[in-house]
Structures are given as C-alpha cells and as structure tokens.
Design a protein around this motif. Sequence first.
Motif, PDB file in Angstrom:
ATOM      1  N   ASP A   1       0.822  -1.213   0.000  1.00  0.00           N
ATOM      2  CA  ASP A   1       0.000   0.000   0.000  1.00  0.00           C
ATOM      3  C   ASP A   1       0.854   1.260   0.000  1.00  0.00           C
ATOM      4  OD1 ASP A   1       1.032  -0.100   2.554  1.00  0.00           O
ATOM      5  OD2 ASP A   1      -0.867   0.309   3.577  1.00  0.00           O
ATOM      6  N   VAL A   2       2.133   1.132  -0.358  1.00  0.00           N
ATOM      7  CA  VAL A   2       3.031   2.294  -0.321  1.00  0.00           C
ATOM      8  C   VAL A   2       2.520   3.408  -1.225  1.00  0.00           C
ATOM      9  CG1 VAL A   2       5.345   3.135  -0.887  1.00  0.00           C
ATOM     10  CG2 VAL A   2       5.064   0.968   0.326  1.00  0.00           C
ATOM     11  N   SER A   3       2.147   3.071  -2.442  1.00  0.00           N
ATOM     12  CA  SER A   3       1.666   4.095  -3.375  1.00  0.00           C
ATOM     13  C   SER A   3       0.423   4.795  -2.847  1.00  0.00           C
ATOM     14  CB  SER A   3       1.362   3.458  -4.735  1.00  0.00           C
ATOM     15  OG  SER A   3       0.952   4.433  -5.666  1.00  0.00           O
ATOM     16  N   GLN A   4      -0.471   4.026  -2.238  1.00  0.00           N
ATOM     17  CA  GLN A   4      -1.693   4.620  -1.686  1.00  0.00           C
ATOM     18  C   GLN A   4      -1.376   5.582  -0.544  1.00  0.00           C
ATOM     19  OE1 GLN A   4      -1.160   1.511  -2.615  1.00  0.00           O
ATOM     20  NE2 GLN A   4      -3.043   0.357  -3.064  1.00  0.00           N
ATOM     21  N   LYS A   5      -0.452   5.168   0.341  1.00  0.00           N
ATOM     22  CA  LYS A   5      -0.103   6.035   1.469  1.00  0.00           C
ATOM     23  C   LYS A   5       0.574   7.318   0.997  1.00  0.00           C
ATOM     24  CE  LYS A   5       2.045   3.079   4.227  1.00  0.00           C
ATOM     25  NZ  LYS A   5       2.712   2.558   5.460  1.00  0.00           N
ATOM     26  N   VAL A   6       1.452   7.200   0.023  1.00  0.00           N
ATOM     27  CA  VAL A   6       2.125   8.385  -0.495  1.00  0.00           C
ATOM     28  C   VAL A   6       1.125   9.316  -1.163  1.00  0.00           C
ATOM     29  CG1 VAL A   6       3.800   9.217  -2.189  1.00  0.00           C
ATOM     30  CG2 VAL A   6       4.354   7.253  -0.744  1.00  0.00           C
TER      31      VAL A   6
END
Length: 632
Positions: free
Chosen positions: A144-149
Amino acid sequence: MGKFATLGDIKAVNNEMPFTERLDQKTIYSCLLKTALKFPNRPAITFQLESGAKKSFETYSWKELLDQVTKLANAFRAVGIGQKDVVAYILPNCNEAVLAFLAGSVNGIVNPINPLLSSEQISAILRETGAKAIVTLAPMVKTDVSQKVNEALQGAPNVKTVFEVDLVRYLSGLKSLIAKIARPKIDRKHSAKVVSIWDAMWAQSSGSLSFKDTQEDRVAALFHTGGTTGMPKVAQHRVYGMLFNGWTNAHFIMKENDCLICPLPMFHVFAAYPILMTCISSGSHMVMPTPQGYRGDGVFKNFWKLIERWQVTFLVMVPTAATQLMQYKVDADVSTLRYALCGSSPLPVELFKRFQEATGVEIIEGYGMTEATCLISVNPPDGEKKIGSVGLPYPYTEIKILVCNDNGSIQKECAVGEVGEVCVVNPGVTLHGTYTDESRNKGLYPDDRFMRTGDLGRIDKDGYLWLTGRAKDLIIRGGHNIDPSLIEDAIAGHEDVVAVGAIGQPDVKSGEVPCAYVQLVNGSRATGEDIFGFANKAIGEHAARPKYVEVLSEMPLTNVGKIFKPELRKMAIKRVLNEHFKSDSLPANVEIVKDDKKLGLVACVSGAQEEKDKVKKILGSYSIHWEFKDLV
C-alpha cells in the motif's frame, strides 16, 4: 589494511593525521567514480526479489552503478532540484533505492523515509524537510506504499515531482502478467507531476554530471529517527560523516573481494552507511535479499543458503534477527563468513555462544545511532571481544560518560566503571545542527563539543563501552532507579526465552514497578508464571524483580528489529487501569493508549457518566496522562 586490536591502535591512527587528510576523495560522487574506475566489472549491488537460493536477481557492476547514479542525479537536476533541495524516497529495498540514495545525495540532499510509516507521518516529514521531489513505488499488489504516499502528498504541496519505481520489472512470465492485470487503480489526490524513474533516467547522459560536484562538506542527507508511532525527529548528515562510515570499515575490515549481505532497510543508517558506503569505499559487493530484508517471506528459512550462494563474508544483524536465525539449522556452506556484526541492543551471552557454535564465527557487537551518522564504537575485529560490551571507539571518535543538566551543562564526568550518559563526538556528529528542528538541539551539546546520546553507559578500565539502557527507559520505583537491562539479562538466561523487554508499569504506590514481556522459542510450553518464578530467583535486587510477566506470541519490533518498548508500555497501561476499574466494579474501560506529540502516551478512557468522579479519582492516583472519550 589497518590493525584494530586495542585502544592503542586507534590512538595511533588518530595521531597519524586528521581525518580530513585521510579522504583522497571528498565527495560521494568522486568516491563512487574512483571505485568504478578501479573495479569497473566487479559486482557492486545485487537485488533478489524472492528469498530462494536459486531465485532470479539483478546485479550492477561498479561501472553500471556509476552510470545509473549519474543519469538519475542529472534527472533530478533537470526538474529543478538544486544542491540545497531535498529528494525523498519511500521505497522497500531494491536497486532503485540504492540509486535514489546515491543520486539524491550527489545532486542535493536525500531524505529516506520508512514506507511503513502512516500517511500522516510521511506527510509531516515531507513538510519538515521541504522535499521538492520523491521517489516511490508505482501502484502494485501486496503493498500500500503508493496509496499512502498519494494520501501524504495532499498535506505536502511542496513536493512537485514524483518519480515512480515499478517493481513489476523484476518479475517475469505469468507473475509479471498477473501483477500488471491486478495493479490497483489510484485516484490521484495531489498536483505533483508523476513520471517513471526509468523514463526520466533514459533521457539523461551517463557520461558526466550536468552540474558541478561541489567539494564542500555540506548536508547531503536527512534521516528520520524513531519507530512506528509519534512524529519522528529528522537528523542531518554531512558528506564527511557519510564518507567516514565507509572509510573506517574499508580501512580495517573490507576489501574488493568481500560480500556484505544487507537484510536491513535502505531507510536505516546502518544499511546506507556501514554497508553501502563501505562497499563504495572498498569495492565490496552488497546483496539485498527481498524488498523486506529480514522480514521478507522465507528469508530466515533460506538465509544460510543465501550466504553460500553469494559467498558472503560480512553479515549484519540485530539480536532479534540473531535469535530467529538460531531457530534454523545451518544447512549450507557458510565457511566464507568472516564477520557477523550485531548492534541496536546488548546481546545475551547464551545467544552469542549458540551463534558461534553454529556458524564458527564470533559476533562483533557495535554501537551507532542516527544522530551520529551511525558508527560510534565496535568490539575490535583483531582484538578481545567482550561479550555484552559495544567495544572501543572508532577512529577519530571520543566518548565521555557524563552527568548533565537539562540545559546540557555538565554536572560531572563519571569515573571508570561509573554509569552516566554516553556523550560522543566524531566526524559523523553535526554539532549545533543534529536535528532540522532547532528546538531539539537545545541542551544537546555538553562543553559545546560533545553530543548527548540519551543512552546510559560506562567505560571499563580497558576503554570498552558498556551500554546499560536508555535514560528515558529507566524504571523509577519510588525514587529508586532500576536499569531494565538488569531484568532483561536475567530473564534471557531462561532456556525457553528468545526475547524479553522490561518496562515500568503504572503503580499507585511506587509510581511504577517493573514488569516484563517475553517471547518463547517455538514449541515451548513455559508459561508466564514459570518465567515469573525464574525471574524472581535470578534477580538478586528485590526492587528490580518484575511484578508481572506476560508471554507474547510475537514481540513488537521496530522496522530494524529492536523491541519496540512504547508498544509494551501501552499494553501495560491498558492492562493495569482496566484491572483497577474492574476491581472497583466501575463500568470504565481504556480502549486504546494513543501517542500525543507533546504528552507522550495518553490513555483514552470511556465509561458511564455517573461514575465520572470515581474514575477521575482512580486515574489521578497514577502518574500517567489520560483523557475521557465519552466520560464528559
């Protein structure tokens, strides 16, 4: 290669010349360039997406690494990122993380950020550092890195460009196809321009930098400190401190035919400096197993075979990782191993012995911290290794044990063997600029020369440093200071215990009393009562004997494997208060214990309105912060 056996060897190195004269290359880029010219075809970095000993991998030679770093640094400059501007990266381990770290620090200032932080924390760090660009993951399954960023960028309008890294490129065949089809869709909630990192690099030349490689000792990196809750502090690192880490290990330990395995994350100083910068200084090979390192699927199971595959000579770990490794039989040829460096917390004697018997390699315990650009001390590779100590100071490093006032003034310098606060100075310490937040630097520099570490320790007659705990971790029982390591060392002697964390739990009479949380070996049938009885026999000091022991299925850890004591404190606060409410038959309950930037841990209490006064009276009898959720 220099000899490091005694304190006298270090003093001899220090007396030969100042550290700055040791550096024939005074920038990160020129150091990388020198190594690439000397060993162009030798392996520099390798990334293996999956943990199996026969899984595919990608390796860059030193010439290839130089070319890619040059391209990316030029790409950063092409979008207007100057020498005093910040590029952040929010990535798991991969070759692009190494490129981002090096290119960011060559072009300007690099800011690695833990991808496991919350979007709010990421956003706060991006605002504090003023980052103009970030390098992060493209949307991908199982992360979920892209979502958090995407969420974080809503609160960080200073970020103008996002360079995306697509890990799908490391996959092949059906896995690649599935990953592309299942890629999550993200509704962009920010105005930053999004580009592929490889598209940006392909547009640039690898022949030379498009800008001047400034020779000054400038701030080139910003690393956040702290664990997984609260707002982390941001420490500043200068070029000479970064080079100091690499030069030291290259001078004493590493050569171009060595291989360092890096299962620690590239947002942590140990991966960035003692590992990566050592490779750049020496020409050694760095191997990253899986994006999550030690936490990657199957890494512990396959670890010894990975050592054999890559002919690893240098292993880095923390005590919790060493414990996990000892759960698996050494099922491969690990005869290439020469060094195993362990840091972050003292190592139990029995674990040291088990590791040596299993691998034939002595563990070298060392000490470093983010605020000092990492390296501070280490047990000498060529000399006596005192189990439990963190060794002798590195070259050009001075350590003092002091008792300081809150404003940083010195009450006294401690005698040999006397416990006080560890204070240090070396090329990695940025005096009067340790943190980006100036308010955090107040009272930090005793004698206007040393930096306070916040760690408690003592120095023995041979000059070895022994850490005894964190100043803030002291258990204060009715005014009596108890070092938690006294409890932890004793309980660690139980044959079924693999990890132990001792803290102070709230107590009406004494303010706080000791308690301990333990993790047991796989298959153990020991109970909390068993460990409690063992602890009370093993700990001679009555006041230090824990009043409560609980067995956990898994110890809460930071992302680099340290026991995360704030989480243990939360558990203790919730348990103690709820037991008190229950004993008084009050319909109140601590649902969560939250982090507050100013107050620290705060118990959130809910319950019936008519019992508000009784609940307040109970809460007032503890030295903790609390708030009512619906008791108003």
